[in-house]
Structure formats: structure tokens, C-alpha cells
Design a protein around this motif. Structure first.
Motif, PDB file in Angstrom:
ATOM      1  N   LEU A  17       0.828  -1.211   0.000  1.00 36.92           N
ATOM      2  CA  LEU A  17       0.000   0.000   0.000  1.00 36.92           C
ATOM      3  C   LEU A  17       0.861   1.259   0.000  1.00 36.92           C
ATOM      4  O   LEU A  17       0.585   2.214  -0.730  1.00 36.92           O
ATOM      5  CB  LEU A  17      -0.935   0.005   1.215  1.00 36.92           C
ATOM      6  CG  LEU A  17      -2.045  -1.036   1.201  1.00 36.92           C
ATOM      7  CD1 LEU A  17      -2.751  -1.068   2.547  1.00 36.92           C
ATOM      8  CD2 LEU A  17      -3.032  -0.744   0.084  1.00 36.92           C
ATOM      9  N   PHE A  18       1.906   1.269   0.807  1.00 34.28           N
ATOM     10  CA  PHE A  18       2.779   2.434   0.894  1.00 34.28           C
ATOM     11  C   PHE A  18       3.456   2.689  -0.442  1.00 34.28           C
ATOM     12  O   PHE A  18       3.544   3.838  -0.898  1.00 34.28           O
ATOM     13  CB  PHE A  18       3.814   2.238   2.003  1.00 34.28           C
ATOM     14  CG  PHE A  18       4.601   3.478   2.317  1.00 34.28           C
ATOM     15  CD1 PHE A  18       4.058   4.459   3.133  1.00 34.28           C
ATOM     16  CD2 PHE A  18       5.876   3.661   1.808  1.00 34.28           C
ATOM     17  CE1 PHE A  18       4.770   5.606   3.436  1.00 34.28           C
ATOM     18  CE2 PHE A  18       6.595   4.799   2.102  1.00 34.28           C
ATOM     19  CZ  PHE A  18       6.050   5.782   2.922  1.00 34.28           C
ATOM     20  N   ASP A  19       3.933   1.630  -1.084  1.00 35.49           N
ATOM     21  CA  ASP A  19       4.605   1.770  -2.378  1.00 35.49           C
ATOM     22  C   ASP A  19       3.680   2.306  -3.463  1.00 35.49           C
ATOM     23  O   ASP A  19       4.137   2.924  -4.421  1.00 35.49           O
ATOM     24  CB  ASP A  19       5.204   0.435  -2.829  1.00 35.49           C
ATOM     25  CG  ASP A  19       6.435   0.059  -2.028  1.00 35.49           C
ATOM     26  OD1 ASP A  19       7.032   0.938  -1.371  1.00 35.49           O
ATOM     27  OD2 ASP A  19       6.810  -1.136  -2.061  1.00 35.49           O
ATOM     28  N   SER A  20       2.367   2.085  -3.292  1.00 38.85           N
ATOM     29  CA  SER A  20       1.422   2.550  -4.318  1.00 38.85           C
ATOM     30  C   SER A  20       1.097   4.039  -4.176  1.00 38.85           C
ATOM     31  O   SER A  20       0.490   4.622  -5.074  1.00 38.85           O
ATOM     32  CB  SER A  20       0.134   1.725  -4.264  1.00 38.85           C
ATOM     33  OG  SER A  20      -0.599   2.028  -3.095  1.00 38.85           O
ATOM     34  N   LEU A  21       1.514   4.659  -3.069  1.00 41.05           N
ATOM     35  CA  LEU A  21       1.234   6.074  -2.849  1.00 41.05           C
ATOM     36  C   LEU A  21       2.219   6.957  -3.601  1.00 41.05           C
ATOM     37  O   LEU A  21       3.370   6.575  -3.816  1.00 41.05           O
ATOM     38  CB  LEU A  21       1.330   6.401  -1.349  1.00 41.05           C
ATOM     39  CG  LEU A  21       0.351   5.704  -0.422  1.00 41.05           C
ATOM     40  CD1 LEU A  21       0.722   5.998   1.027  1.00 41.05           C
ATOM     41  CD2 LEU A  21      -1.073   6.134  -0.715  1.00 41.05           C
ATOM     42  N   ASP A  22       1.755   8.165  -3.961  1.00 44.68           N
ATOM     43  CA  ASP A  22       2.672   9.142  -4.525  1.00 44.68           C
ATOM     44  C   ASP A  22       3.447   9.778  -3.368  1.00 44.68           C
ATOM     45  O   ASP A  22       3.226   9.457  -2.198  1.00 44.68           O
ATOM     46  CB  ASP A  22       1.940  10.187  -5.373  1.00 44.68           C
ATOM     47  CG  ASP A  22       0.917  11.009  -4.587  1.00 44.68           C
ATOM     48  OD1 ASP A  22       0.912  10.964  -3.338  1.00 44.68           O
ATOM     49  OD2 ASP A  22       0.115  11.710  -5.244  1.00 44.68           O
ATOM     50  N   ALA A  29       1.140   9.639   5.059  1.00 42.43           N
ATOM     51  CA  ALA A  29       1.100   8.371   5.792  1.00 42.43           C
ATOM     52  C   ALA A  29       2.135   8.359   6.915  1.00 42.43           C
ATOM     53  O   ALA A  29       1.841   7.917   8.032  1.00 42.43           O
ATOM     54  CB  ALA A  29       1.326   7.197   4.831  1.00 42.43           C
ATOM     55  N   LEU A  30       3.322   8.844   6.643  1.00 39.23           N
ATOM     56  CA  LEU A  30       4.362   8.894   7.673  1.00 39.23           C
ATOM     57  C   LEU A  30       3.965   9.828   8.808  1.00 39.23           C
ATOM     58  O   LEU A  30       4.190   9.516   9.987  1.00 39.23           O
ATOM     59  CB  LEU A  30       5.690   9.332   7.069  1.00 39.23           C
ATOM     60  CG  LEU A  30       6.402   8.278   6.224  1.00 39.23           C
ATOM     61  CD1 LEU A  30       7.624   8.889   5.542  1.00 39.23           C
ATOM     62  CD2 LEU A  30       6.816   7.089   7.072  1.00 39.23           C
ATOM     63  N   CYS A  31       3.353  10.950   8.479  1.00 35.85           N
ATOM     64  CA  CYS A  31       2.900  11.895   9.498  1.00 35.85           C
ATOM     65  C   CYS A  31       1.836  11.243  10.392  1.00 35.85           C
ATOM     66  O   CYS A  31       1.882  11.364  11.624  1.00 35.85           O
ATOM     67  CB  CYS A  31       2.351  13.149   8.832  1.00 35.85           C
ATOM     68  SG  CYS A  31       1.893  14.443   9.987  1.00 35.85           S
ATOM     69  N   ILE A  32       0.908  10.529   9.782  1.00 36.61           N
ATOM     70  CA  ILE A  32      -0.141   9.838  10.538  1.00 36.61           C
ATOM     71  C   ILE A  32       0.466   8.764  11.440  1.00 36.61           C
ATOM     72  O   ILE A  32       0.107   8.641  12.609  1.00 36.61           O
ATOM     73  CB  ILE A  32      -1.196   9.234   9.584  1.00 36.61           C
ATOM     74  CG1 ILE A  32      -1.996  10.353   8.914  1.00 36.61           C
ATOM     75  CG2 ILE A  32      -2.112   8.259  10.309  1.00 36.61           C
ATOM     76  CD1 ILE A  32      -2.824   9.903   7.733  1.00 36.61           C
TER      77      ILE A  32
END
Length: 58
Positions: A17-22, A29-32
């Protein structure tokens, strides 16, 4: 499924999922995740000191 297998499966799903993000999504995501980590550490610290958590009866 055993605990290590569950953790491995969750890590693989997260990675996919992370790899699919821009880049903006990855930063969000990292902030969350950092905010959740902080909140979890605060709650754990409160639990160690016998403090009431939000919403508990006083």
C-alpha cells in the motif's frame, strides 16, 4: 495463522500500500504513523502511572 506470520502478512500489505502512494501520500502516511506512535506512547505512559484515560469514570 501464528503471530509472526500475521505480522509478516501485515508488513507485506503495508509495504504494498505504501509503495502505491505518490510522494505526497507517503509524507501524509508517515505523518499519521508518527502521530499514532506518539499517541500510543502517551497512552502507555498514562497506563504505567495509573492515570485515568479519556472517557473513563472518575
Amino acid at each position: 495463522m501464528t503471530q509472526p506470520k500475521e505480522q509478516t502478512a501485515k508488513a507485506a500489505e503495508f509495504s504494498t500500500l505504501f509503495d502505491s502512494l505518490d510522494e505526497r501520500g507517503k509524507e501524509s502516511a508517515l505523518c499519521i504513523l508518527k502521530a499514532l506512535d506518539f499517541a500510543q506512547s502517551v497512552m502507555a505512559d498514562l497506563g504505567e502511572h495509573g492515570q485515568h484515560t479519556a472517557g473513563s469514570a472518575t
